[in-house]
Design a protein around this motif. Structure first.
Motif, PDB file in Angstrom:
ATOM      1  N   TRP A  86       0.889  -1.166   0.000  1.00 23.49           N
ATOM      2  CA  TRP A  86       0.000   0.000   0.000  1.00 23.49           C
ATOM      3  C   TRP A  86       0.921   1.208   0.000  1.00 23.49           C
ATOM      4  O   TRP A  86       1.691   1.403   0.949  1.00 23.49           O
ATOM      5  N   HIS A  87       0.897   1.978  -1.076  1.00 23.13           N
ATOM      6  CA  HIS A  87       1.832   3.087  -1.275  1.00 23.13           C
ATOM      7  C   HIS A  87       3.256   2.561  -1.086  1.00 23.13           C
ATOM      8  O   HIS A  87       3.669   1.701  -1.847  1.00 23.13           O
ATOM      9  N   ASN A  88       3.980   3.058  -0.082  1.00 22.15           N
ATOM     10  CA  ASN A  88       5.342   2.559   0.148  1.00 22.15           C
ATOM     11  C   ASN A  88       5.424   1.609   1.353  1.00 22.15           C
ATOM     12  O   ASN A  88       6.506   1.223   1.760  1.00 22.15           O
ATOM     13  N   ARG A  89       4.287   1.193   1.897  1.00 21.19           N
ATOM     14  CA  ARG A  89       4.253   0.269   3.046  1.00 21.19           C
ATOM     15  C   ARG A  89       4.068  -1.155   2.536  1.00 21.19           C
ATOM     16  O   ARG A  89       3.164  -1.437   1.747  1.00 21.19           O
ATOM     17  N   LEU A  90       4.925  -2.060   2.993  1.00 21.95           N
ATOM     18  CA  LEU A  90       4.839  -3.473   2.643  1.00 21.95           C
ATOM     19  C   LEU A  90       4.349  -4.268   3.843  1.00 21.95           C
ATOM     20  O   LEU A  90       4.693  -3.961   4.982  1.00 21.95           O
ATOM     21  N   THR A  91       3.556  -5.291   3.567  1.00 24.83           N
ATOM     22  CA  THR A  91       3.123  -6.243   4.585  1.00 24.83           C
ATOM     23  C   THR A  91       3.447  -7.639   4.067  1.00 24.83           C
ATOM     24  O   THR A  91       3.054  -7.993   2.957  1.00 24.83           O
ATOM     25  N   MET A  92       4.177  -8.391   4.868  1.00 28.33           N
ATOM     26  CA  MET A  92       4.514  -9.761   4.510  1.00 28.33           C
ATOM     27  C   MET A  92       3.721 -10.708   5.404  1.00 28.33           C
ATOM     28  O   MET A  92       3.702 -10.552   6.624  1.00 28.33           O
ATOM     29  N   ILE A  93       3.076 -11.668   4.772  1.00 33.03           N
ATOM     30  CA  ILE A  93       2.416 -12.743   5.499  1.00 33.03           C
ATOM     31  C   ILE A  93       3.282 -13.978   5.289  1.00 33.03           C
ATOM     32  O   ILE A  93       3.506 -14.401   4.153  1.00 33.03           O
TER      33      ILE A  93
END
Length: 112
Positions: free
Chosen positions: A48-55
């Motif tokens: 999301w924009h420059n935010r990453l989320t890793m699952i």
């Protein structure tokens, strides 16, 4: 199985964001193999924009310590991480050499 959610920020620059996205379109077999050997059975990265989320889903033997030890002895992983590091920034409060931060689960719902 164990599930972990991690977050990371990319540099807030369109070129860095695009380069990071592009290099994940064809991850080398050596990197995929290093993920598998560490006991990771599923991994996805969302942006999301420059935010990453890793699952990250690991098997019963997975640990971040084991993964770090394997990564330290793998030149391909070291090269990959250094390359990606040019696009990432540190989250507030994290050590200078740590780009991904573990999140804390504060709510969960499961249907009956």
């Amino acid at each position: 199985m164990q599930t972990f959610i991690l977050i990371c920020d990319l540099k807030d620059e369109p070129e860095a964001i695009q380069a990071y996205v592009e290099c994940h379109k064809s991850v080398s077999p050596e990197i995929i193999e290093s993920i598998r050997i560490a006991g990771i059975v599923q991994m996805s990265i969302h942006r999301w924009h420059n935010r990453l989320t890793m699952i990250l889903v690991g098997d019963e033997n997975f640990s971040f310590e084991k993964k770090a030890k394997l990564d330290e002895s793998n030149p391909k992983v070291q090269e990959w991480e250094a390359f990606l590091g040019q696009y990432q920034t540190n989250l507030p409060g994290t050590p200078a050499n740590w780009r991904w931060a573990m999140t804390e689960k504060i709510f969960e719902y499961t249907a009956d």
